[in-house]
Design a protein around this motif. Structure first.
Motif, PDB file in Angstrom:
ATOM      1  N   HIS A 110       0.854  -1.196   0.000  1.00 30.60           N
ATOM      2  CA  HIS A 110       0.000   0.000   0.000  1.00 30.60           C
ATOM      3  C   HIS A 110       0.890   1.247   0.000  1.00 30.60           C
ATOM      4  O   HIS A 110       0.977   1.967   0.988  1.00 30.60           O
ATOM      5  N   ARG A 111       1.538   1.484  -1.111  1.00 28.69           N
ATOM      6  CA  ARG A 111       2.451   2.620  -1.203  1.00 28.69           C
ATOM      7  C   ARG A 111       1.693   3.932  -1.066  1.00 28.69           C
ATOM      8  O   ARG A 111       0.741   4.180  -1.806  1.00 28.69           O
ATOM      9  N   PRO A 112       2.090   4.808  -0.131  1.00 25.64           N
ATOM     10  CA  PRO A 112       1.427   6.111  -0.031  1.00 25.64           C
ATOM     11  C   PRO A 112       1.662   6.946  -1.282  1.00 25.64           C
ATOM     12  O   PRO A 112       2.716   6.859  -1.930  1.00 25.64           O
ATOM     13  N   ALA A 113       0.689   7.757  -1.621  1.00 24.77           N
ATOM     14  CA  ALA A 113       0.857   8.667  -2.749  1.00 24.77           C
ATOM     15  C   ALA A 113       1.704   9.870  -2.372  1.00 24.77           C
ATOM     16  O   ALA A 113       2.328  10.492  -3.237  1.00 24.77           O
ATOM     17  N   LEU A 114       1.749  10.201  -1.075  1.00 25.81           N
ATOM     18  CA  LEU A 114       2.464  11.386  -0.623  1.00 25.81           C
ATOM     19  C   LEU A 114       2.740  11.290   0.867  1.00 25.81           C
ATOM     20  O   LEU A 114       1.889  10.850   1.641  1.00 25.81           O
ATOM     21  N   LEU A 115       3.934  11.720   1.263  1.00 26.32           N
ATOM     22  CA  LEU A 115       4.295  11.873   2.669  1.00 26.32           C
ATOM     23  C   LEU A 115       4.672  13.331   2.905  1.00 26.32           C
ATOM     24  O   LEU A 115       5.532  13.876   2.203  1.00 26.32           O
ATOM     25  N   ILE A 116       4.015  13.968   3.877  1.00 25.64           N
ATOM     26  CA  ILE A 116       4.348  15.339   4.266  1.00 25.64           C
ATOM     27  C   ILE A 116       4.883  15.290   5.692  1.00 25.64           C
ATOM     28  O   ILE A 116       4.169  14.906   6.618  1.00 25.64           O
ATOM     29  N   VAL A 117       6.143  15.671   5.867  1.00 23.01           N
ATOM     30  CA  VAL A 117       6.796  15.662   7.179  1.00 23.01           C
ATOM     31  C   VAL A 117       7.050  17.112   7.581  1.00 23.01           C
ATOM     32  O   VAL A 117       7.733  17.853   6.870  1.00 23.01           O
ATOM     33  N   SER A 118       6.527  17.481   8.729  1.00 24.46           N
ATOM     34  CA  SER A 118       6.554  18.870   9.178  1.00 24.46           C
ATOM     35  C   SER A 118       7.318  18.976  10.505  1.00 24.46           C
ATOM     36  O   SER A 118       7.045  18.242  11.448  1.00 24.46           O
ATOM     37  N   GLY A 119       8.289  19.888  10.555  1.00 31.00           N
ATOM     38  CA  GLY A 119       8.993  20.143  11.805  1.00 31.00           C
ATOM     39  C   GLY A 119       9.671  18.924  12.395  1.00 31.00           C
ATOM     40  O   GLY A 119       9.629  18.726  13.608  1.00 31.00           O
ATOM     41  N   CYS A 120      10.303  18.112  11.556  1.00 29.02           N
ATOM     42  CA  CYS A 120      10.848  16.833  12.024  1.00 29.02           C
ATOM     43  C   CYS A 120      12.196  16.562  11.372  1.00 29.02           C
ATOM     44  O   CYS A 120      12.305  16.576  10.136  1.00 29.02           O
ATOM     45  N   ALA A 121      13.200  16.288  12.182  1.00 25.14           N
ATOM     46  CA  ALA A 121      14.502  15.888  11.665  1.00 25.14           C
ATOM     47  C   ALA A 121      14.411  14.497  11.056  1.00 25.14           C
ATOM     48  O   ALA A 121      13.448  13.755  11.287  1.00 25.14           O
ATOM     49  N   ALA A 122      15.413  14.124  10.283  1.00 21.30           N
ATOM     50  CA  ALA A 122      15.430  12.824   9.627  1.00 21.30           C
ATOM     51  C   ALA A 122      15.605  11.700  10.646  1.00 21.30           C
ATOM     52  O   ALA A 122      16.140  11.911  11.736  1.00 21.30           O
ATOM     53  N   PRO A 123      15.130  10.488  10.313  1.00 15.78           N
ATOM     54  CA  PRO A 123      15.193   9.367  11.255  1.00 15.78           C
ATOM     55  C   PRO A 123      16.577   9.113  11.848  1.00 15.78           C
ATOM     56  O   PRO A 123      16.696   8.883  13.065  1.00 15.78           O
ATOM     57  N   ARG A 124      17.637   9.155  11.037  1.00 15.88           N
ATOM     58  CA  ARG A 124      18.973   8.896  11.591  1.00 15.88           C
ATOM     59  C   ARG A 124      19.347   9.949  12.623  1.00 15.88           C
ATOM     60  O   ARG A 124      19.966   9.636  13.653  1.00 15.88           O
ATOM     61  N   VAL A 125      18.972  11.192  12.374  1.00 17.86           N
ATOM     62  CA  VAL A 125      19.290  12.279  13.299  1.00 17.86           C
ATOM     63  C   VAL A 125      18.550  12.085  14.618  1.00 17.86           C
ATOM     64  O   VAL A 125      19.115  12.225  15.707  1.00 17.86           O
ATOM     65  N   ILE A 126      17.274  11.734  14.543  1.00 16.64           N
ATOM     66  CA  ILE A 126      16.486  11.509  15.757  1.00 16.64           C
ATOM     67  C   ILE A 126      17.009  10.304  16.523  1.00 16.64           C
ATOM     68  O   ILE A 126      17.150  10.327  17.750  1.00 16.64           O
ATOM     69  N   SER A 127      17.305   9.227  15.796  1.00 12.37           N
ATOM     70  CA  SER A 127      17.743   7.992  16.431  1.00 12.37           C
ATOM     71  C   SER A 127      19.050   8.171  17.198  1.00 12.37           C
ATOM     72  O   SER A 127      19.264   7.538  18.233  1.00 12.37           O
ATOM     73  N   SER A 128      19.931   9.044  16.709  1.00 11.45           N
ATOM     74  CA  SER A 128      21.234   9.219  17.331  1.00 11.45           C
ATOM     75  C   SER A 128      21.300  10.411  18.275  1.00 11.45           C
ATOM     76  O   SER A 128      22.331  10.656  18.899  1.00 11.45           O
ATOM     77  N   ALA A 129      20.210  11.154  18.418  1.00 14.10           N
ATOM     78  CA  ALA A 129      20.208  12.361  19.253  1.00 14.10           C
ATOM     79  C   ALA A 129      20.232  11.997  20.731  1.00 14.10           C
ATOM     80  O   ALA A 129      19.733  10.936  21.141  1.00 14.10           O
ATOM     81  N   PRO A 130      20.817  12.857  21.589  1.00 12.78           N
ATOM     82  CA  PRO A 130      20.764  12.617  23.041  1.00 12.78           C
ATOM     83  C   PRO A 130      19.326  12.524  23.511  1.00 12.78           C
ATOM     84  O   PRO A 130      18.444  13.226  23.023  1.00 12.78           O
ATOM     85  N   LYS A 131      19.074  11.626  24.454  1.00  9.69           N
ATOM     86  CA  LYS A 131      17.722  11.402  24.940  1.00  9.69           C
ATOM     87  C   LYS A 131      17.405  12.331  26.108  1.00  9.69           C
ATOM     88  O   LYS A 131      18.264  12.650  26.918  1.00  9.69           O
ATOM     89  N   ALA A 132      16.137  12.742  26.190  1.00 14.77           N
ATOM     90  CA  ALA A 132      15.733  13.745  27.186  1.00 14.77           C
ATOM     91  C   ALA A 132      14.795  13.178  28.228  1.00 14.77           C
ATOM     92  O   ALA A 132      14.061  13.905  28.868  1.00 14.77           O
TER      93      ALA A 132
END
Length: 252
Positions: A110-132
């Motif tokens: 079920h391939r999406p026709a469109l993905l809109i990502v707002s105010g969000c860093a890329a997955p690798r950046v989030i995954s490696s960021a210091p945890k809060a």
């Protein structure tokens, strides 16, 4: 997993009549009502949002705190709603959820026709960021004040904050438990990135890091404001969503 009821989606009491469905995922601490005012205002698309336990209208229920468990619930609950063209929108944590839902749907055919990502860093950046996760209540309130997510008068209301902070901490735990899968194939669909001009200094880097996990064309748009421009520039964001969907959906 908690013993809370399975996640559901809401159509905001509107029948599903349009050829497209726009699934909207909220930021940390938010619920489905963030997108209630979008329902009926996106031409050609029904607006649908998840109803998370512990958030929004299910505020009193125990909240899930594990990203993989939340993603599994989102994907299972969306299955009956896939008989239309799919677009996904999410802000901040919601953007990460929208991406991973899209990748899971694509893997199921079920391939999406469109993905809109707002105010969000890329997955690798989030995954490696210091945890809060160990922020004190004072530090957490200070961050909320800095981002402008909650009005200052609400931040100074101890009774209200006793209700809101556990929800926000649960969502922070969801984000902190996220780990990007480097072996997963890129999501092959168009990606539109929205960002606040006061928050992102290097939009080219934002594009490059997202290009690691999305193989479709990438469009980047900026909006006035900081991290929560989705609220402060709300009408501009909605207009951009409508334009993004009109330009991109239907393209395979």
């Amino acid at each position: 997993m908690t013993g809370s009821p399975r996640l559901t989606y809401t159509t905001f009491r509107r029948p599903l009549t349009q050829p497209r469905r726009l699934f909207c995922f909220p930021y940390a601490g938010g619920g489905e009502n963030l997108y209630r005012d979008w329902a009926g205002r996106v031409p050609g698309a029904d607006v649908v949002a998840p109803r998370f336990a512990g958030r929004g209208s299910r505020f009193t229920e125990p909240a899930e705190t594990d990203f993989a468990a939340v993603l599994d619930e989102l994907v299972q609950a969306i299955e009956p709603l896939l008989n239309a063209e799919i677009a996904l929108f999410g802000h901040s944590l919601g953007g990460l959820l929208a991406f991973e839902v899209g990748r899971s749907l694509a893997a199921r055919g079920h391939r999406p026709a469109l993905l809109i990502v707002s105010g969000c860093a890329a997955p690798r950046v989030i995954s490696s960021a210091p945890k809060a996760r160990d922020l004190s209540e004072i530090a957490l309130r200070a961050e909320l004040a800095e981002f402008g997510l909650i009005p200052r008068e609400a931040l100074e209301n101890d009774q209200l904050m006793d209700l809101l902070l556990p929800v926000l901490r649960a969502d922070l735990d969801v984000q902190n438990s996220y780990r990007v899968d480097p072996a997963a194939p890129p999501l092959d669909c168009p990606l539109h990135l929205y960002y606040g001009s006061d928050e992102v200094a290097e939009p080219d880097r934002l594009r490059r890091t997202w290009a690691e996990v999305v193989s479709g064309p990438i469009d980047v748009s900026d909006f006035p404001g900081g991290h929560f421009f989705v609220n402060s520039a709300r009408q501009d964001v909605l207009a951009a969503v409508c334009t993004s969907i009109a330009r991109t959906t239907g393209v395979r």
